[in-house]
Design an enzyme around this catalytic site. Sequence first.
Site, PDB file in Angstrom:
ATOM      1  CB  SER A 284      -5.864   4.759   1.718  1.00 52.53           C
ATOM      2  OG  SER A 284      -5.632   5.836   0.845  1.00 52.53           O
TER       3      SER A 284
ATOM      4  CE  LYS B 131       4.744   7.458  -1.856  1.00 53.21           C
ATOM      5  NZ  LYS B 131       4.204   7.991  -0.604  1.00 53.21           N
TER       6      LYS B 131
ATOM      7  CE  LYS C 149      -4.134   1.901   0.281  1.00 53.61           C
ATOM      8  NZ  LYS C 149      -3.770   2.652  -0.946  1.00 53.61           N
TER       9      LYS C 149
ATOM     10  CE  LYS D 264       3.560   7.120   5.919  1.00 52.94           C
ATOM     11  NZ  LYS D 264       3.316   7.965   4.731  1.00 52.94           N
TER      12      LYS D 264
HETATM   13  N1  LIG Z   1      -1.281  13.071  -0.510  1.00 56.27           N
HETATM   14  C1  LIG Z   1      -1.236  12.263   0.543  1.00 56.27           C
HETATM   15  O1  LIG Z   1      -2.247  11.690   0.951  1.00 56.27           O
HETATM   16  C2  LIG Z   1       0.044  12.051   1.285  1.00 56.27           C
HETATM   17  C3  LIG Z   1       1.186  12.765   1.017  1.00 56.27           C
HETATM   18  N2  LIG Z   1       2.282  12.625   1.798  1.00 56.27           N
HETATM   19  C4  LIG Z   1       3.508  13.369   1.573  1.00 56.27           C
HETATM   20  O2  LIG Z   1       3.251  14.772   1.713  1.00 56.27           O
HETATM   21  C5  LIG Z   1       4.126  15.517   0.873  1.00 56.27           C
HETATM   22  C6  LIG Z   1       3.314  16.425  -0.016  1.00 56.27           C
HETATM   23  O3  LIG Z   1       2.408  15.638  -0.784  1.00 56.27           O
HETATM   24  P1  LIG Z   1       1.070  16.224  -1.414  1.00 56.27           P
HETATM   25  O4  LIG Z   1       0.608  17.397  -0.628  1.00 56.27           O
HETATM   26  O5  LIG Z   1       0.176  15.097  -1.636  1.00 56.27           O
HETATM   27  O6  LIG Z   1       1.588  16.709  -2.833  1.00 56.27           O
HETATM   28  P2  LIG Z   1       1.018  17.857  -3.764  1.00 56.27           P
HETATM   29  O7  LIG Z   1       1.502  17.559  -5.116  1.00 56.27           O
HETATM   30  O8  LIG Z   1      -0.446  18.028  -3.545  1.00 56.27           O
HETATM   31  O9  LIG Z   1       1.734  19.174  -3.188  1.00 56.27           O
HETATM   32  C7  LIG Z   1       3.129  19.274  -3.109  1.00 56.27           C
HETATM   33  C8  LIG Z   1       3.470  20.669  -2.634  1.00 56.27           C
HETATM   34  O10 LIG Z   1       4.883  20.746  -2.449  1.00 56.27           O
HETATM   35  C9  LIG Z   1       5.375  21.893  -3.141  1.00 56.27           C
HETATM   36  N3  LIG Z   1       6.764  21.684  -3.570  1.00 56.27           N
HETATM   37  C10 LIG Z   1       7.204  20.879  -4.557  1.00 56.27           C
HETATM   38  N4  LIG Z   1       8.528  20.998  -4.679  1.00 56.27           N
HETATM   39  C11 LIG Z   1       8.930  21.892  -3.750  1.00 56.27           C
HETATM   40  C12 LIG Z   1      10.182  22.436  -3.380  1.00 56.27           C
HETATM   41  N5  LIG Z   1      11.308  22.059  -3.993  1.00 56.27           N
HETATM   42  N6  LIG Z   1      10.217  23.335  -2.373  1.00 56.27           N
HETATM   43  C13 LIG Z   1       9.074  23.720  -1.750  1.00 56.27           C
HETATM   44  N7  LIG Z   1       7.864  23.239  -2.062  1.00 56.27           N
HETATM   45  C14 LIG Z   1       7.799  22.340  -3.040  1.00 56.27           C
HETATM   46  C15 LIG Z   1       4.420  22.054  -4.314  1.00 56.27           C
HETATM   47  O11 LIG Z   1       4.486  23.367  -4.829  1.00 56.27           O
HETATM   48  C16 LIG Z   1       3.102  21.762  -3.636  1.00 56.27           C
HETATM   49  O12 LIG Z   1       2.626  22.898  -2.947  1.00 56.27           O
HETATM   50  C17 LIG Z   1       4.970  14.463   0.129  1.00 56.27           C
HETATM   51  O13 LIG Z   1       6.139  14.235   0.878  1.00 56.27           O
HETATM   52  C18 LIG Z   1       4.072  13.239   0.172  1.00 56.27           C
HETATM   53  O14 LIG Z   1       4.807  12.039   0.016  1.00 56.27           O
HETATM   54  C19 LIG Z   1       2.286  11.782   2.875  1.00 56.27           C
HETATM   55  C20 LIG Z   1       1.194  11.039   3.186  1.00 56.27           C
HETATM   56  C21 LIG Z   1       0.010  11.051   2.360  1.00 56.27           C
HETATM   57  O1  LIG Z   2      -3.135   6.441   0.893  1.00 61.56           O
HETATM   58  C1  LIG Z   2      -2.250   5.649   0.635  1.00 61.56           C
HETATM   59  O2  LIG Z   2      -2.441   4.485   0.336  1.00 61.56           O
HETATM   60  C2  LIG Z   2      -0.791   6.045   0.666  1.00 61.56           C
HETATM   61  C3  LIG Z   2      -0.515   7.467   0.939  1.00 61.56           C
HETATM   62  C4  LIG Z   2       0.964   7.677   0.839  1.00 61.56           C
HETATM   63  O3  LIG Z   2       1.539   7.518  -0.231  1.00 61.56           O
HETATM   64  C5  LIG Z   2       1.735   8.017   2.021  1.00 61.56           C
HETATM   65  O4  LIG Z   2       1.236   7.861   3.140  1.00 61.56           O
HETATM   66  O5  LIG Z   2       2.885   8.450   1.866  1.00 61.56           O
END
Ligand SMILES: NC(=O)C1=CN([C@@H]2O[C@H](COP(=O)(O)OP(=O)(O)OC[C@H]3O[C@@H](n4cnc5c(N)ncnc54)[C@H](O)[C@@H]3O)[C@@H](O)[C@H]2O)C=CC1
Ligand SMILES: O=C(O)CCC(=O)C(=O)O
Length: 433
Positions: A366, A123, A87, A111
Site C-alpha cells: 500500500s 483503521k 494508514k 505494524k
Molecule cells: N486484506 C489485507 O490486506 C490485510 C488483512 N489483514 C487481516 O487478515 C485477516 C483476514 O482479512 P482478509 O483476508 O482481508 O479478509 P477477507 O474478507 O478477504 O476474508 C476473511 C476470511 O475469514 C473468514 N471468516 C470470517 N469469519 C470467520 C469465523 N468466525 N471463523 C472462521 N473464518 C472466518 C471468511 O470466511 C473469509 O474466508 C483480518 O484479520 C484482517 O484484518 C491484515 C493485513 C492486511
Molecule cells: O494496506 C493498508 O493500508 C492496511 C492494511 C491493513 O488494514 C492491515 O495491515 O491490517
Amino acid sequence: MNHPMDLTAAVGGLSYLNPHAPEPWASFVEQIERVRPYLGELERWIETLKHPKRTLIVDVPIERDDGTVAHYEGYRVQHNLSRGPGKGGIRFHPAVTLNEVMALAGWMTVKNAAVGLPFGGAKGGIRVDPASVSKGELQRITRRFTSEIGLIIGPDRDIPAPDVGTNAMTMAVMMDTYSMNRGGTATGVVTGKPIALGGSLGRQEATGRGVYITAREAGRRLHLPIEGARVVVQGFGNVGGIGARLFHEAGAKVIAIGDHSGTWLNEGGIDIPAALAHVAAHGALLGFAGAEPVGIEDFWALPCEFMIPAALEGQITAARAERMRARVVVEGANGPTTPAADDILTDRGILVVPDVLANAGGVTVSYFEWVQDFSSFFWTEDEINARLERIMVQAFDAIWQVSQDKQVSLRTAAFIIACHRVLEARAERGLYP
Ligand SMILES: NC(=O)C1=CN([C@@H]2O[C@H](COP(=O)(O)OP(=O)(O)OC[C@H]3O[C@@H](n4cnc5c(N)ncnc54)[C@H](O)[C@@H]3O)[C@@H](O)[C@H]2O)C=CC1
Ligand SMILES: O=C(O)CCC(=O)C(=O)O
C-alpha cells in the site's frame, strides 16, 4: 435494519468474535504494557499509545431498495499520527465495534513503525454484513460512509485500504466519492485500488506473500523447510486464500483450511487451486469436496509445522493454545492470539510470528501504491515483489535479533522496536506550539 449507537456495548465486555477472548482493545493495551520495561526514558510517553488520537463515529443512513431508510454505524479511528499520516484498512462486518476498530488502529501504528513505513496507524469499519444488502445498497453505504469520514481522511492525512469484507471495488467507490466531493481526482486517498485507477501491481497478493515470506524466515531459524511442511490455514479470503496458494506452490502440504462456513481436513494435502475455485464459485468453502469436515477444536489441535490464523481476532485462546501442536504460528489475521494464549505458546516452545510483522506485506505494498500515485510513475510487479521481500526480510531480521538479545517473544521484540520509533517521534515533536 437499525443499529442504535451503544457506546457502552461497543467499548466494554467480552469479544463478540469469540466469547472466551478478551475485547481486542484490552489485548492491545496489555501488549503495550509488556513493552514498558524496555522503553528507558521514553516510558514517560507510553500513555500516548493507550489513547487513540482521534475517534470518529458516524451515522450512515441510506435508502434501501424497498424504499425504507436504514442506518449503519461506522468508525474511523486514527490511533497515532506521530510518524506520518494515518494508514489502515476498512472493515465491513456485521459485528464491528468501536473497541475492535480502536485495537485494529493501534496494531496499525505498531505494524507501520515495526517495518519502518512513514505512517501513523488508523483503521475504520462499518457494522454491516455485506452479504445482507444488494450491490446498489452496498455502494450507497460506501459512498455515504466515505463522505462522512471525508472530514478526516485524505492523501496526506489518513489513507484507507481494504480489510475484511472490503476489496478493490470498495476502494474504487471510496476514491470516486472522495474525489467528487473535492472536485478533482485524488488517487492517493486510498490504496488497494483497481490497477486502472492507480492501484499497484502486487497489492492484492501482498499480505499473503508477506505471511509466506515471514513463515519461510521463521522456518529457516528452526530448520523447518517449507517444502513438505504441513500447513493449517484459518480464513480463506484475501490473506488466507493467497497465503495457502503460495505455500502450496512452494511444495508445502496444506492439510486443513477453514472459513466462516466450517473447517476441512485432508491429511494427504488439499488441492488449493480447487478450493480457491470453489470459493470463487460459491462464496465459501461449504460444500468443498476435496477434504473432510473436521471439528473446530480438532482443527486447532492438528499436528503441523505452520498454523496460519487468517480470519479474525481472538481465535487462539488459552484453551486452544494448551492443545495446539503446531511448531510455528504465523499471524495473517490481526490480533488472533490473546495475551494469555501468547504466554502459553511461548512456554510450550511454539514460535509466534506476530501480526504486526507477519501481515505487514499488505500495508507495505500500500505504501508503494501511495508513493507511485504521488509520483504518477508505476513500477513492475517484479520490482514491487523484490522491494517487498527486502523490507519483510530486514524487518524479520531486526525483530529476531532484538528477541534474541532481550530474550523476549517476537511480538514483544516487534513492539519494542515500533514503540521506540513512535515515542521518539512523539517526544521530538514536543507538546506545545
Ligand atoms: N486484506 C489485507 O490486506 C490485510 C488483512 N489483514 C487481516 O487478515 C485477516 C483476514 O482479512 P482478509 O483476508 O482481508 O479478509 P477477507 O474478507 O478477504 O476474508 C476473511 C476470511 O475469514 C473468514 N471468516 C470470517 N469469519 C470467520 C469465523 N468466525 N471463523 C472462521 N473464518 C472466518 C471468511 O470466511 C473469509 O474466508 C483480518 O484479520 C484482517 O484484518 C491484515 C493485513 C492486511
Ligand atoms: O494496506 C493498508 O493500508 C492496511 C492494511 C491493513 O488494514 C492491515 O495491515 O491490517
